[in-house]
Design a protein around this motif. Structure first.
Motif, mmCIF file in Angstrom:
data_model
loop_
_atom_site.group_PDB
_atom_site.id
_atom_site.type_symbol
_atom_site.label_atom_id
_atom_site.label_comp_id
_atom_site.label_asym_id
_atom_site.label_seq_id
_atom_site.Cartn_x
_atom_site.Cartn_y
_atom_site.Cartn_z
ATOM 1 N N THR A 150 -30.452 -68.899 -47.363
ATOM 2 C CA THR A 150 -30.376 -68.314 -46.019
ATOM 3 C C THR A 150 -31.768 -67.960 -45.492
ATOM 4 O O THR A 150 -32.014 -68.006 -44.287
ATOM 5 N N LYS A 151 -32.683 -67.632 -46.418
ATOM 6 C CA LYS A 151 -34.057 -67.302 -46.002
ATOM 7 C C LYS A 151 -34.892 -68.551 -45.762
ATOM 8 O O LYS A 151 -35.664 -68.623 -44.804
ATOM 9 N N THR A 152 -34.756 -69.539 -46.647
ATOM 10 C CA THR A 152 -35.566 -70.760 -46.500
ATOM 11 C C THR A 152 -34.979 -71.703 -45.459
ATOM 12 O O THR A 152 -35.699 -72.520 -44.878
ATOM 13 N N GLY A 153 -33.648 -71.609 -45.248
ATOM 14 C CA GLY A 153 -32.995 -72.553 -44.351
ATOM 15 C C GLY A 153 -32.910 -73.946 -44.951
ATOM 16 O O GLY A 153 -32.676 -74.932 -44.238
ATOM 17 N N LYS A 154 -33.110 -74.022 -46.273
ATOM 18 C CA LYS A 154 -33.110 -75.323 -46.949
ATOM 19 C C LYS A 154 -32.109 -75.300 -48.094
ATOM 20 O O LYS A 154 -32.067 -74.336 -48.861
ATOM 21 N N PRO A 155 -31.311 -76.342 -48.236
ATOM 22 C CA PRO A 155 -30.345 -76.367 -49.342
ATOM 23 C C PRO A 155 -31.051 -76.468 -50.687
ATOM 24 O O PRO A 155 -32.122 -77.072 -50.800
ATOM 25 N N LYS A 156 -30.446 -75.876 -51.693
ATOM 26 C CA LYS A 156 -31.015 -75.903 -53.044
ATOM 27 C C LYS A 156 -31.027 -77.329 -53.584
ATOM 28 O O LYS A 156 -30.049 -78.060 -53.455
ATOM 29 N N ILE A 157 -32.139 -77.699 -54.202
ATOM 30 C CA ILE A 157 -32.251 -78.982 -54.896
ATOM 31 C C ILE A 157 -32.582 -78.687 -56.347
ATOM 32 O O ILE A 157 -33.613 -78.081 -56.645
ATOM 33 N N HIS A 158 -31.709 -79.114 -57.253
ATOM 34 C CA HIS A 158 -31.857 -78.798 -58.674
ATOM 35 C C HIS A 158 -32.363 -80.027 -59.423
ATOM 36 O O HIS A 158 -31.613 -80.952 -59.708
ATOM 37 N N LEU A 159 -33.659 -80.018 -59.724
ATOM 38 C CA LEU A 159 -34.267 -81.084 -60.515
ATOM 39 C C LEU A 159 -34.748 -80.530 -61.859
ATOM 40 O O LEU A 159 -35.657 -81.076 -62.485
ATOM 41 N N GLY A 160 -34.091 -79.461 -62.299
ATOM 42 C CA GLY A 160 -34.515 -78.780 -63.516
ATOM 43 C C GLY A 160 -33.831 -79.262 -64.776
ATOM 44 O O GLY A 160 -34.316 -79.004 -65.877
ATOM 45 N N HIS A 161 -32.686 -79.929 -64.638
ATOM 46 C CA HIS A 161 -32.007 -80.434 -65.830
ATOM 47 C C HIS A 161 -31.477 -81.843 -65.581
ATOM 48 O O HIS A 161 -31.410 -82.297 -64.446
ATOM 49 N N GLY A 162 -31.115 -82.518 -66.654
ATOM 50 C CA GLY A 162 -30.664 -83.905 -66.540
ATOM 51 C C GLY A 162 -29.169 -84.005 -66.376
ATOM 52 O O GLY A 162 -28.460 -84.344 -67.324
ATOM 53 N N ASP A 163 -28.682 -83.717 -65.188
ATOM 54 C CA ASP A 163 -27.247 -83.836 -64.917
ATOM 55 C C ASP A 163 -27.047 -84.522 -63.568
ATOM 56 O O ASP A 163 -26.883 -83.874 -62.538
ATOM 57 N N PRO A 164 -27.087 -85.866 -63.577
ATOM 58 C CA PRO A 164 -26.931 -86.584 -62.311
ATOM 59 C C PRO A 164 -25.492 -86.697 -61.828
ATOM 60 O O PRO A 164 -25.229 -87.249 -60.763
ATOM 61 N N SER A 165 -24.544 -86.162 -62.608
ATOM 62 C CA SER A 165 -23.127 -86.335 -62.272
ATOM 63 C C SER A 165 -22.742 -85.669 -60.961
ATOM 64 O O SER A 165 -21.674 -85.942 -60.420
ATOM 65 N N VAL A 166 -23.612 -84.781 -60.447
ATOM 66 C CA VAL A 166 -23.307 -84.104 -59.183
ATOM 67 C C VAL A 166 -23.537 -85.022 -57.975
ATOM 68 O O VAL A 166 -23.126 -84.682 -56.863
ATOM 69 N N TYR A 167 -24.201 -86.171 -58.200
ATOM 70 C CA TYR A 167 -24.486 -87.083 -57.094
ATOM 71 C C TYR A 167 -23.492 -88.244 -57.085
ATOM 72 O O TYR A 167 -23.210 -88.830 -58.134
ATOM 73 N N PRO A 168 -22.963 -88.606 -55.914
ATOM 74 C CA PRO A 168 -21.953 -89.676 -55.839
ATOM 75 C C PRO A 168 -22.432 -91.002 -56.412
ATOM 76 O O PRO A 168 -21.618 -91.785 -56.916
ATOM 77 N N CYS A 169 -23.734 -91.275 -56.354
ATOM 78 C CA CYS A 169 -24.222 -92.559 -56.867
ATOM 79 C C CYS A 169 -24.223 -92.604 -58.391
ATOM 80 O O CYS A 169 -24.257 -93.690 -58.981
ATOM 81 N N PHE A 170 -24.199 -91.432 -59.030
ATOM 82 C CA PHE A 170 -24.169 -91.357 -60.493
ATOM 83 C C PHE A 170 -22.807 -90.830 -60.938
ATOM 84 O O PHE A 170 -22.617 -89.631 -61.107
ATOM 85 N N GLN A 171 -21.872 -91.725 -61.100
ATOM 86 C CA GLN A 171 -20.537 -91.337 -61.539
ATOM 87 C C GLN A 171 -20.148 -92.159 -62.757
ATOM 88 O O GLN A 171 -20.571 -93.308 -62.908
ATOM 89 N N THR A 172 -19.338 -91.566 -63.632
ATOM 90 C CA THR A 172 -18.915 -92.287 -64.820
ATOM 91 C C THR A 172 -17.974 -93.429 -64.456
ATOM 92 O O THR A 172 -17.480 -93.523 -63.324
ATOM 93 N N SER A 173 -17.744 -94.293 -65.419
ATOM 94 C CA SER A 173 -16.862 -95.449 -65.206
ATOM 95 C C SER A 173 -15.398 -95.006 -65.182
ATOM 96 O O SER A 173 -15.003 -94.058 -65.870
ATOM 97 N N THR A 174 -14.577 -95.714 -64.422
ATOM 98 C CA THR A 174 -13.133 -95.446 -64.438
ATOM 99 C C THR A 174 -12.554 -95.716 -65.834
ATOM 100 O O THR A 174 -11.543 -95.128 -66.205
ATOM 101 N N VAL A 175 -13.214 -96.574 -66.599
ATOM 102 C CA VAL A 175 -12.789 -96.833 -67.980
ATOM 103 C C VAL A 175 -12.839 -95.540 -68.788
ATOM 104 O O VAL A 175 -11.934 -95.252 -69.594
ATOM 105 N N VAL A 176 -13.865 -94.745 -68.570
ATOM 106 C CA VAL A 176 -14.037 -93.475 -69.287
ATOM 107 C C VAL A 176 -12.942 -92.492 -68.877
ATOM 108 O O VAL A 176 -12.328 -91.826 -69.715
ATOM 109 N N GLU A 177 -12.699 -92.416 -67.588
ATOM 110 C CA GLU A 177 -11.643 -91.520 -67.094
ATOM 111 C C GLU A 177 -10.278 -91.932 -67.632
ATOM 112 O O GLU A 177 -9.491 -91.089 -68.078
ATOM 113 N N ASP A 178 -10.013 -93.242 -67.595
ATOM 114 C CA ASP A 178 -8.729 -93.748 -68.093
ATOM 115 C C ASP A 178 -8.564 -93.463 -69.591
ATOM 116 O O ASP A 178 -7.452 -93.195 -70.063
ATOM 117 N N ALA A 179 -9.672 -93.536 -70.325
ATOM 118 C CA ALA A 179 -9.611 -93.300 -71.773
ATOM 119 C C ALA A 179 -9.168 -91.870 -72.064
ATOM 120 O O ALA A 179 -8.369 -91.631 -72.989
#
Length: 416
Positions: free
Chosen positions: A36-65
């Protein structure tokens, strides 16, 4: 009102160890973010978890398993401490594809992710007076776990001017007759490096000369996108005994599933003959194990995930790494001595002498969070002060935005 005198109190040793973990350090930095102070959304580049981004999603094979595992009703029971045999067998076959020998079910021990595997191995190796060799920079969980272990830690350097290769002369100078193991992380966390076959052979020969085992952390196995292929350290297990750590987390983009393994990649059988493998089993009997339904999904995941899925993830990582590395060149007072070739990270050096009112890497990260809502991981926790670790596993638009904000921060704090 005065507290009654109780016979228990906080465990300051455990508190101090937790303060070294990625989770604890990043939580402290996140506290500084106020969108609210910066007016900028948080960007988290501190850990290796790309699963929050739509372009980095697991395979449907994994979900089906996982769905298949749940619906089968075969995996609602307790599992053995070492894990269920079908999962162990599938991992053994998966790892054996790139080894000059075959692993068996007895060589595989399932863990609650890599962090659990690290905890188990440090317990198993903690003999009185023993010491262990860690890289500098390092993944901070090793440092955190070792701080409450009787093992003495000695640090050898990774050399940025040599693509973060191991300083083998430094290793030889550090080791003595009480040294039990050397830890390697390949592909590199936090450096984004990938070891060559020639360098890995030299490491194995050095370990043999010193009479120590190699712990090869391969959580980012096969996530490479430079000119160097990924080669498992177990390929050189006939020279010195190797314990390999792996997970589903990164390669399959499911870090929250917490499924990892310890693999005895030691064709001569030294680790079985000396009782290390038996001690790992005993230690796992004392600790929690990964959910049986996830273990039940492992064979399906290992056998049926299409190669196209992995190729696409590596393509996305390469594009992100290239973009990050190029944008970093435009930012004053920071530098990346080695372009990332693997994993999801890069180490970035800070020129603090050119910045005003920024004391060190921790201060840099705290103020960057407060002013720009960007989360980075300070290098001091990886044993490399005045550097920062950055995860580039993000959407390209996020990388563009983040590097623009970091540049604005550096210009704002530049000495006049």
């Amino acid at each position: 009102m005065e507290l009654q005198k109780w016979g228990f109190k906080e465990n300051k040793e455990v508190n101090a160890a937790a303060a070294l973990t990625v989770r604890h350090i990043l939580e402290a930095i996140i506290q500084n973010v106020d969108e609210t102070k910066t007016g900028k959304p948080k960007i988290h580049l501190g850990h290796g978890d790309p699963s929050v981004y739509p372009c980095f999603q697991t395979s449907t094979v994994v979900e089906d398993a996982l769905v298949e595992s749940i619906r089968s009703t075969k995996f609602n029971c307790y599992a053995p401490g070492v894990g269920i045999d079908p999962a162990r067998r599938a991992i053994a076959e998966h790892l054996s594809k790139d080894l000059p020998y075959s692993l068996t079910t007895d060589d595989i021990f399932l863990t609650v992710g890599a962090n659990h595997a690290i905890e188990v191995l440090l317990k198993v190796l903690a003999q009185p007076g023993a010491n262990i060799l860690f890289p500098r920079p390092n993944y901070s969980l090793y440092e955190a776990q070792s701080s409450i272990s009787p093992l003495e830690v000695r640090h050898f350097d990774l050399l940025p001017e040599k693509s973060w290769e191991v300083d083998l002369d430094g290793v030889k100078a550090l080791a003595d007759d009480k040294t039990v193991a050397i830890v390697l992380i390949n592909p590199g966390n936090p450096c984004g490096n990938v070891f060559t076959s020639e360098h890995m052979q030299k490491i194995a020969e050095t370990a043999k000369q010193l009479g120590i085992l190699i712990i090869s952390d391969e959580v980012y196995a096969y996530q490479v996108f430079g000119n160097k292929p990924f080669i498992p350290m177990g390929v050189f297990g006939n020279i010195a005994p190797v314990i390999t750590l792996g997970t589903l987390s990164k390669r399959w983009i499911i870090p929250g599933w917490r499924l990892g393994w310890i693999a005895i990649t030691d064709p001569i059988g030294i680790l079985h003959k000396t009782g290390i493998a038996a001690s790992i089993k005993s230690c796992l009997d004392l600790t929690a194990d990964p959910p049986t339904i996830i273990q039940g999904a492992v064979p399906h995941i290992m056998e049926k995930t299409p190669e196209s899925f992995f190729l696409n993830i590596n393509k996305l990582l390469k594009e992100a790494a290239d973009l990050f590395y190029e944008r970093l060149k435009d930012i004053p007072f920071v530098s990346c001595p080695h372009k990332p070739e693997g994993s999801m990270f890069a180490m970035v050096k800070l020129n603090l002498s050119a910045l005003d009112d920024v004391v060190d890497d921790k201060d840099f990260c705290m103020k960057l969070a407060k002013e720009e809502s960007i989360i980075l991981f300070p290098g001091y926790a990886a044993e490399l002060k005045n550097w920062v670790r950055v995860s580039f596993a993000a959407d390209p638009k996020v990388i563009e935005d983040a590097t623009g904000r970091i540049k604005a921060f550096c210009l704002r704090h530049a000495k006049r």
